[in-house]
Design a protein around this motif. Structure first.
Motif, short mmCIF file in Angstrom:
data_model
loop_
_atom_site.label_atom_id
_atom_site.label_comp_id
_atom_site.label_asym_id
_atom_site.label_seq_id
_atom_site.Cartn_x
_atom_site.Cartn_y
_atom_site.Cartn_z
N MET A 1 25.82 2.32 -1.88
CA MET A 1 25.31 1.55 -3.03
C MET A 1 25.61 0.06 -2.81
N ALA A 2 24.60 -0.78 -3.06
CA ALA A 2 24.78 -2.21 -2.85
C ALA A 2 25.75 -2.78 -3.88
N ALA A 3 26.57 -3.71 -3.42
CA ALA A 3 27.52 -4.36 -4.33
C ALA A 3 26.78 -5.34 -5.22
N HIS A 4 27.19 -5.42 -6.46
CA HIS A 4 26.56 -6.34 -7.40
C HIS A 4 27.43 -7.59 -7.54
N LYS A 5 26.77 -8.73 -7.52
CA LYS A 5 27.50 -9.98 -7.63
C LYS A 5 28.12 -10.10 -9.01
N ILE A 6 29.39 -10.48 -9.05
CA ILE A 6 30.07 -10.66 -10.33
C ILE A 6 29.55 -11.92 -11.00
N PRO A 7 29.05 -11.81 -12.22
CA PRO A 7 28.55 -13.01 -12.90
C PRO A 7 29.66 -14.01 -13.20
N SER A 8 29.31 -15.28 -13.20
CA SER A 8 30.28 -16.32 -13.55
C SER A 8 30.40 -16.40 -15.07
N ILE A 140 19.07 -21.62 -17.20
CA ILE A 140 18.61 -21.43 -18.57
C ILE A 140 19.52 -20.43 -19.27
N CYS A 141 20.13 -20.84 -20.37
CA CYS A 141 20.85 -19.91 -21.23
C CYS A 141 19.84 -19.39 -22.25
N LEU A 142 19.49 -18.13 -22.13
CA LEU A 142 18.43 -17.55 -22.97
C LEU A 142 18.89 -17.44 -24.42
N PRO A 143 17.96 -17.54 -25.37
CA PRO A 143 18.32 -17.44 -26.78
C PRO A 143 18.99 -16.09 -27.08
N PRO A 144 20.00 -16.08 -27.92
CA PRO A 144 20.77 -14.85 -28.15
C PRO A 144 20.01 -13.76 -28.88
N GLU A 145 18.87 -14.09 -29.47
CA GLU A 145 18.12 -13.07 -30.22
C GLU A 145 17.19 -12.23 -29.35
N THR A 236 24.54 -6.19 -15.70
CA THR A 236 24.14 -7.59 -15.80
C THR A 236 23.17 -7.95 -14.69
N SER A 237 23.44 -7.45 -13.49
CA SER A 237 22.58 -7.73 -12.35
C SER A 237 21.18 -7.18 -12.56
N VAL A 238 21.07 -6.00 -13.15
CA VAL A 238 19.76 -5.40 -13.42
C VAL A 238 18.92 -6.30 -14.32
N LEU A 239 19.58 -6.98 -15.24
CA LEU A 239 18.87 -7.88 -16.14
C LEU A 239 18.54 -9.23 -15.50
N GLY A 240 19.04 -9.50 -14.31
CA GLY A 240 18.77 -10.77 -13.65
C GLY A 240 19.62 -11.91 -14.16
N ILE A 241 20.78 -11.59 -14.74
CA ILE A 241 21.67 -12.58 -15.32
C ILE A 241 22.75 -12.95 -14.31
N THR A 242 23.00 -14.25 -14.13
CA THR A 242 24.03 -14.69 -13.17
C THR A 242 25.29 -15.21 -13.85
N SER A 243 25.23 -15.48 -15.17
CA SER A 243 26.43 -15.94 -15.86
C SER A 243 26.40 -15.54 -17.32
N LEU A 244 27.59 -15.43 -17.90
CA LEU A 244 27.76 -15.07 -19.30
C LEU A 244 28.33 -16.26 -20.05
N ARG A 245 27.79 -16.50 -21.24
CA ARG A 245 28.28 -17.62 -22.06
C ARG A 245 29.20 -17.12 -23.15
N LEU A 246 30.35 -17.78 -23.27
CA LEU A 246 31.31 -17.51 -24.33
C LEU A 246 31.31 -18.72 -25.26
N SER A 247 31.04 -18.50 -26.53
CA SER A 247 30.97 -19.60 -27.50
C SER A 247 32.30 -19.69 -28.25
N PRO A 248 32.97 -20.84 -28.23
CA PRO A 248 34.31 -20.95 -28.83
C PRO A 248 34.35 -20.61 -30.32
N GLN A 249 35.32 -19.77 -30.66
CA GLN A 249 35.66 -19.46 -32.04
C GLN A 249 37.15 -19.77 -32.21
#
Length: 310
Positions: A1-8, A140-145, A236-249
Motif C-alpha cells: 500500500m502506498a504511503a500517504h503524505k502527512i498533511p501539514s 486555497i483554504c476551502l470554505p468550511p461549509e 485526507t489524501s483521498v480528498l486532495g487536501i495537503t494541510s489542515l487549518r486550526l482556528s484559534p479559540q
C-alpha cells in the motif's frame, strides 16, 4: 500500500479581539511549543482592532520565524471604507511574506504575485479555483461549509494549487458592515468601545427557547459548535487536501495542535481524538455536519459511506 503524505498544520488568524499582551503571549507560546507549520497573522474581522496588535506584531513575527514557522498575513474579510481599501493595497504591495486574501478586493492588488486564499472567499467549484490560480493563488483554504464530495471534485479537477480545509474552530458564518455585538450591548459601531474584547470566544446567542445557537464576534457571526474534522492521513489524501487549518479559540491551542499532529501521523485514531478534543474545549459541542452534507451543527459518527468519514 502506498504511503500517504502527512498533511501539514496551519494556524489561522485569531478572529476575536484579545488584549495585546494576551495576543502576544499566545503566539509566543505557539512559536515555542505548537507543532504547526504555518501561522497566519493579522486582523481579519474589524479594522478598528488593528492597533491592538501593531505594537507587538514585529516581535511575534520574529519569534515565530526564529522557531521555523512560515508566517502569512491575512487581509480583512470585509472592506467598507477607503482607509480599509488602502490598507489592503499596502499590505499586498509592502509585505515580503505571503498574503492570504480573505476578500475579493485584495485580488487585484495581488495579481501575478504568489498568495494564499482564505476560507472567507467562496470557492465552491473548480472553475473558481482555476481562476484564482491564474491570478497567482498557490494555496486555497476551502470554505468550511463544503461537503467532502465537493472538496474532492474541486481538488481533482483543479490540482494546480494546494488545498487546505478548516479542521478545527467555531465556523465563520457571516460578516456584516453593522456590528451586532455592539448593538447587543446598547452601543453603535462607531462608538463600540471595543465591547467585543469582553467576549474573547464570542458572545453566545440563544434561540427564543433558550438553546445555544450562534456567537457574535464584533461584525462577525460564528457557530456555537466547534467544527472538528478528524481524519487520518489516508482519508485526507483521498480528498486532495495537503494541510489542515486550526482556528484559534480560548482553549489550549498548543494541545489542540499536538492532538491533530498525532492524528495525522497515525499515533491516535479519530475516536480517541474526538474524546480528547471534547475535554480540551469543554462546554462547546463538536460538529462536522457540513462535511457530510448535513446541518453544520450536527455530529456525524465515523460511519463509512461513499463520501468518506468524519
Amino acid at each position: 500500500m502506498a504511503a500517504h503524505k502527512i498533511p501539514s498544520l496551519t494556524l489561522g488568524p485569531v478572529l476575536y479581539l484579545w488584549p495585546t499582551e494576551t495576543w502576544r503571549d499566545f503566539y509566543l507560546r505557539i512559536a515555542d511549543e505548537a507543532p504547526v507549520d504555518v501561522v497566519v497573522l493579522g486582523e481579519t474581522i474589524c479594522s478598528k482592532r488593528l492597533h491592538f496588535m501593531e505594537p507587538v506584531i514585529a516581535a511575534v513575527v520574529d519569534r515565530l520565524e526564529s522557531a521555523g514557522k512560515e508566517v502569512r498575513f491575512s487581509t480583512l474579510a470585509l472592506v467598507t471604507l477607503d482607509r480599509e481599501a488602502e490598507y489592503q493595497r499596502s499590505l499586498a504591495r509592502g509585505s515580503s511574506r505571503t498574503i492570504e486574501a480573505n476578500d475579493l478586493s485584495a485580488l487585484h492588488a495581488l495579481k501575478g504575485k504568489a498568495h494564499a486564499i482564505g476560507p472567507f472567499v467562496n470557492v465552491y467549484n473548480a472553475a473558481t479555483a482555476k481562476m484564482l490560480a491564474r491570478n497567482g493563488a498557490t494555496k486555497i483554504c476551502l470554505p468550511p461549509e463544503l461537503p467532502s464530495s465537493s472538496i474532492r471534485q474541486i481538488t481533482s479537477a483543479s490540482p494546480e494549487v494546494d488545498y487546505e480545509f478548516f479542521a478545527f474552530g467555531r465556523l465563520p458564518l457571516a460578516i456584516s458592515a453593522r456590528c451586532a455585538h455592539a448593538r447587543s450591548k446598547g452601543r453603535t459601531k462607531d462608538n463600540c468601545q471595543f465591547v467585543c474584547k469582553e467576549d474573547p470566544d464570542g458572545l453566545p446567542v440563544k434561540t427564543l427557547s433558550g438553546q445555544p445557537f450562534l456567537a457574535l464576534n464584533g461584525v462577525q457571526t460564528v457557530s456555537h459548535s466547534c467544527q472538528a474534522i478528524l481524519q487520518d492521513a489516508a482519508e485526507t489524501s483521498v480528498l486532495g487536501i495537503t494541510s489542515l487549518r486550526l482556528s484559534p479559540q480560548t482553549c489550549d491551542m498548543v494541545a489542540v495542535a499536538r492532538l491533530f499532529a498525532e492524528l495525522v501521523a497515525g499515533r491516535i485514531d479519530p475516536e480517541e481524538a474526538s474524546s480528547r478534543l471534547a475535554r480540551l474545549y469543554p462546554g462547546v459541542p463538536l460538529s462536522n455536519g457540513f462535511h457530510h452534507g448535513r446541518a453544520g451543527a450536527e455530529w456525524v459518527s465515523r460511519l463509512r459511506n461513499n463520501e468518506g468519514v468524519a
